[in-house]
Design an enzyme around this catalytic site. Structure first.
Site, PDB file in Angstrom:
ATOM      1  N   CYS A 112      -9.323 -14.152  58.896  1.00  0.00           N
ATOM      2  CA  CYS A 112      -8.838 -13.506  60.170  1.00  0.00           C
ATOM      3  C   CYS A 112      -8.845 -11.564  60.922  1.00  0.00           C
ATOM      4  CB  CYS A 112      -7.485 -13.603  60.719  1.00  0.00           C
ATOM      5  SG  CYS A 112      -7.497 -15.803  60.481  1.00  0.00           S
ATOM      6  N   HIS A 253      -5.915 -10.192  67.317  1.00  0.00           N
ATOM      7  CA  HIS A 253      -6.031 -11.143  66.832  1.00  0.00           C
ATOM      8  C   HIS A 253      -5.214 -12.612  66.919  1.00  0.00           C
ATOM      9  CE1 HIS A 253      -6.858 -14.787  64.274  1.00  0.00           C
ATOM     10  NE2 HIS A 253      -5.676 -14.532  63.466  1.00  0.00           N
ATOM     11  N   ASN A 283      -7.224 -20.336  67.517  1.00  0.00           N
ATOM     12  CA  ASN A 283      -7.822 -19.165  66.681  1.00  0.00           C
ATOM     13  C   ASN A 283      -8.767 -19.333  66.360  1.00  0.00           C
ATOM     14  OD1 ASN A 283      -7.083 -17.972  63.843  1.00  0.00           O
ATOM     15  ND2 ASN A 283      -4.821 -18.241  64.356  1.00  0.00           N
TER      16      ASN A 283
HETATM   17  O1  UT7 Z   1      -4.711 -17.424  61.244  1.00  0.00           O
HETATM   18  C1  UT7 Z   1      -3.658 -16.843  60.171  1.00  0.00           C
HETATM   19  C2  UT7 Z   1      -2.472 -16.800  60.535  1.00  0.00           C
HETATM   20  N1  UT7 Z   1      -2.425 -17.426  61.413  1.00  0.00           N
HETATM   21  C3  UT7 Z   1      -0.962 -17.831  62.057  1.00  0.00           C
HETATM   22  O2  UT7 Z   1      -0.782 -16.632  62.308  1.00  0.00           O
HETATM   23  C4  UT7 Z   1      -0.475 -18.952  62.213  1.00  0.00           C
HETATM   24  C5  UT7 Z   1       1.298 -18.620  62.061  1.00  0.00           C
HETATM   25  N2  UT7 Z   1       1.999 -19.953  62.060  1.00  0.00           N
HETATM   26  C6  UT7 Z   1       1.854 -20.939  63.410  1.00  0.00           C
HETATM   27  O3  UT7 Z   1       1.084 -20.520  63.988  1.00  0.00           O
HETATM   28  C7  UT7 Z   1       2.632 -21.538  63.020  1.00  0.00           C
HETATM   29  O4  UT7 Z   1       3.533 -21.607  62.443  1.00  0.00           O
HETATM   30  C8  UT7 Z   1       2.832 -23.223  63.769  1.00  0.00           C
HETATM   31  C9  UT7 Z   1       2.414 -23.487  64.919  1.00  0.00           C
HETATM   32  C10 UT7 Z   1       1.543 -23.324  63.133  1.00  0.00           C
HETATM   33  C11 UT7 Z   1       3.020 -24.047  63.096  1.00  0.00           C
HETATM   34  O5  UT7 Z   1       4.378 -24.324  64.578  1.00  0.00           O
HETATM   35  P1  UT7 Z   1       6.140 -23.898  63.824  1.00  0.00           P
HETATM   36  O6  UT7 Z   1       6.717 -23.849  64.668  1.00  0.00           O
HETATM   37  O7  UT7 Z   1       6.512 -23.070  62.966  1.00  0.00           O
HETATM   38  O8  UT7 Z   1       6.286 -24.740  63.186  1.00  0.00           O
HETATM   39  P2  UT7 Z   1       7.242 -25.849  61.475  1.00  0.00           P
HETATM   40  O9  UT7 Z   1       5.990 -25.454  60.429  1.00  0.00           O
HETATM   41  O10 UT7 Z   1       8.197 -24.760  61.068  1.00  0.00           O
HETATM   42  O11 UT7 Z   1       7.456 -27.384  62.157  1.00  0.00           O
HETATM   43  C12 UT7 Z   1       8.582 -27.457  63.014  1.00  0.00           C
HETATM   44  C13 UT7 Z   1       8.286 -29.112  62.954  1.00  0.00           C
HETATM   45  C14 UT7 Z   1       7.594 -29.972  61.532  1.00  0.00           C
HETATM   46  O12 UT7 Z   1       8.510 -31.075  61.783  1.00  0.00           O
HETATM   47  P3  UT7 Z   1       9.598 -31.975  60.772  1.00  0.00           P
HETATM   48  O13 UT7 Z   1       8.913 -31.413  59.545  1.00  0.00           O
HETATM   49  O14 UT7 Z   1      10.747 -30.466  61.001  1.00  0.00           O
HETATM   50  O15 UT7 Z   1      10.027 -32.424  61.149  1.00  0.00           O
HETATM   51  C15 UT7 Z   1       6.311 -30.095  61.528  1.00  0.00           C
HETATM   52  O16 UT7 Z   1       6.061 -31.216  61.108  1.00  0.00           O
HETATM   53  O17 UT7 Z   1       7.124 -29.397  63.800  1.00  0.00           O
HETATM   54  C16 UT7 Z   1       6.272 -30.085  62.887  1.00  0.00           C
HETATM   55  N3  UT7 Z   1       5.115 -30.036  63.826  1.00  0.00           N
HETATM   56  C17 UT7 Z   1       4.442 -30.838  64.673  1.00  0.00           C
HETATM   57  N4  UT7 Z   1       4.969 -31.360  65.949  1.00  0.00           N
HETATM   58  C18 UT7 Z   1       4.040 -31.730  66.608  1.00  0.00           C
HETATM   59  C19 UT7 Z   1       4.046 -29.130  63.469  1.00  0.00           C
HETATM   60  N5  UT7 Z   1       2.875 -29.414  63.525  1.00  0.00           N
HETATM   61  C20 UT7 Z   1       3.098 -30.292  64.715  1.00  0.00           C
HETATM   62  C21 UT7 Z   1       2.219 -30.593  66.373  1.00  0.00           C
HETATM   63  N6  UT7 Z   1       2.681 -31.554  67.116  1.00  0.00           N
HETATM   64  N7  UT7 Z   1       0.481 -30.123  65.964  1.00  0.00           N
END
Ligand code: UT7
Length: 347
Positions: A112, A253, A283
């Site tokens: 990225c 980004h 993204n």
């Molecule tokens: O481009 C390079 C840089 N990339 C980024 O900057 C991305 C940075 N990270 C993010 O944007 C976020 O971490 C995500 C959007 C990818 C994920 O969001 P989050 O708030 O960090 O969620 P998490 O990974 O902490 O997961 C929380 C919960 C999990 O469920 P459990 O384990 O608590 O039951 C995930 O399985 O949210 C769940 N989850 C979802 N639920 C519904 C993850 N993706 C989804 C989804 N829909 N699409």
């Protein structure tokens, strides 16, 4: 005296296939409300089978050349993490498809942060006199490496391309690149990775099929992205001798809407000066920064002389920022690329 580099043209492209949150919710256990609240994304664009990174790069590149009013370039640099093939680089075929002859062409791999890295390399080529006009493109068909079972990355990533023509110019001209900050931390290579398929774990070694897909440790990436994008932007502000209140546009980004808001707030840049097109495109990895610039320019958000601050963070991990002013440009709206029909010639 060091030659200055000046922005001479810009263009963007996304595939014409739109994938909405509602469509994702038909395949995954997710909802529009979850995706919008956690990422700010409502839709992303994806290539169709057979459509590739170079298809998007060529369309964006053509628009940037049109915006510059000339096909006269003597180098092509492509930032991508999803080249058409593992070998060779994709830039040469993009140059050939654009009819640019035998100009030097090469890829940069910084995920990225790739476009900011490419911008710095192009600026250096111009300063050294190696090139006078450079076409640089950030393009990714990231959907081609996403794990079909991973709802988190499916929600975040989209495909696209953004391109810019950079030319040698005079210090003080609107459009001048004023400084860069770049960095990398390879101790964090596992945060954003495709584990197998490279020389460390060749496919022939019977690697698990799942290891060919992209993996992201989302929460850790989130924290690193905020910290690195803020710090690298602060370094460039100091280099350009700009106060944060003097920045007209932060074009970061487009990682996640919450990351953009936090980086803007930590830098002390007012929310209305933090540009975002993430709701519509997601993204788009290496395409993210130039596509945001192209969309902002086409929408009339960027005016002659505006102070623009770029910042990015990506796999590697890598990061980078740049300060520039905006030139007077004719910019067309982003083009939507249709998949090639079967049998259509590529070159
Ligand atoms: O481009 C390079 C840089 N990339 C980024 O900057 C991305 C940075 N990270 C993010 O944007 C976020 O971490 C995500 C959007 C990818 C994920 O969001 P989050 O708030 O960090 O969620 P998490 O990974 O902490 O997961 C929380 C919960 C999990 O469920 P459990 O384990 O608590 O039951 C995930 O399985 O949210 C769940 N989850 C979802 N639920 C519904 C993850 N993706 C989804 C989804 N829909 N699409």
């Amino acid at each position: 005296m060091r030659r200055s580099s000046v922005v001479a043209g810009i263009g963007g492209c996304t595939p014409d296939r739109v994938v909405t949150n509602a469509e994702l919710a038909r395949h995954f256990d997710t909802t529009d409300a979850w995706i919008v609240s956690r990422t700010g994304i409502s839709a992303r664009r994806r290539v169709e089978p057979g459509q590739s990174t170079s298809d998007l790069a060529v369309v964006a590149g053509r628009l940037a050349l049109e915006s510059a009013g000339s096909t006269d370039v003597d180098m092509v640099i492509l930032a991508t993490a999803t080249p058409d093939r593992p070998c060779p680089a994709t830039a040469p075929v993009v140059a050939a498809r654009l009819g640019l002859g035998t100009v030097p062409a090469f890829d940069i791999s910084a995920v990225c942060s790739g476009f900011v890295y490419a911008l710095s390399v192009a600026d250096g080529m111009i300063a050294a006199g190696t090139a006078g006009r450079v076409l640089l493109i950030g393009a990714d068909a990231f959907s081609t490496i996403l794990d079909p079972d991973d709802r988190a990355t499916a929600a975040v990533f989209g495909d696209g391309a953004g391109a810019m023509v950079l030319r040698a110019g005079e210090p003080g001209e609107p459009g001048e690149l004023l400084g860069f900050d770049l960095g990398a931390d390879g101790t964090q290579e596992d945060l954003i990775t495709v584990p197998a398929g490279g020389s460390r774990r060749p496919r022939r070694d019977g690697v698990d099929e799942d290891d060919r897909w992209f993996v992201m440790r989302g929460q850790a990436v989130y924290r690193h992205a905020v910290r690195r994008m803020t710090a690298t932007a602060q370094s460039v502000l100091a280099l350009a001798d700009w106060r944060s209140g003097e920045v007209d546009h932060l074009i970061a980004h487009q990682a996640n809407a919450r990351i953009l808001a936090t980086v803007g707030a930590e830098l002390g840049i007012a929310p209305e000066r933090v540009y975002s097109n993430i709701a519509d495109v997601g993204n788009t990895v290496a395409a993210s920064v130039p596509l945001a610039l192209a969309d902002a320019a086409a929408a009339g958000v960027l005016s002659r002389g505006d102070r623009v601050l770029l910042t990015a963070f990506g796999g590697g991990t890598t990061w980078g920022a740049a300060a520039l002013t905006w030139p007077e440009l004719v910019v067309a709206a982003r083009t939507e690329a249709a998949a090639r029909t079967e049998g259509e010639r590529v070159l």
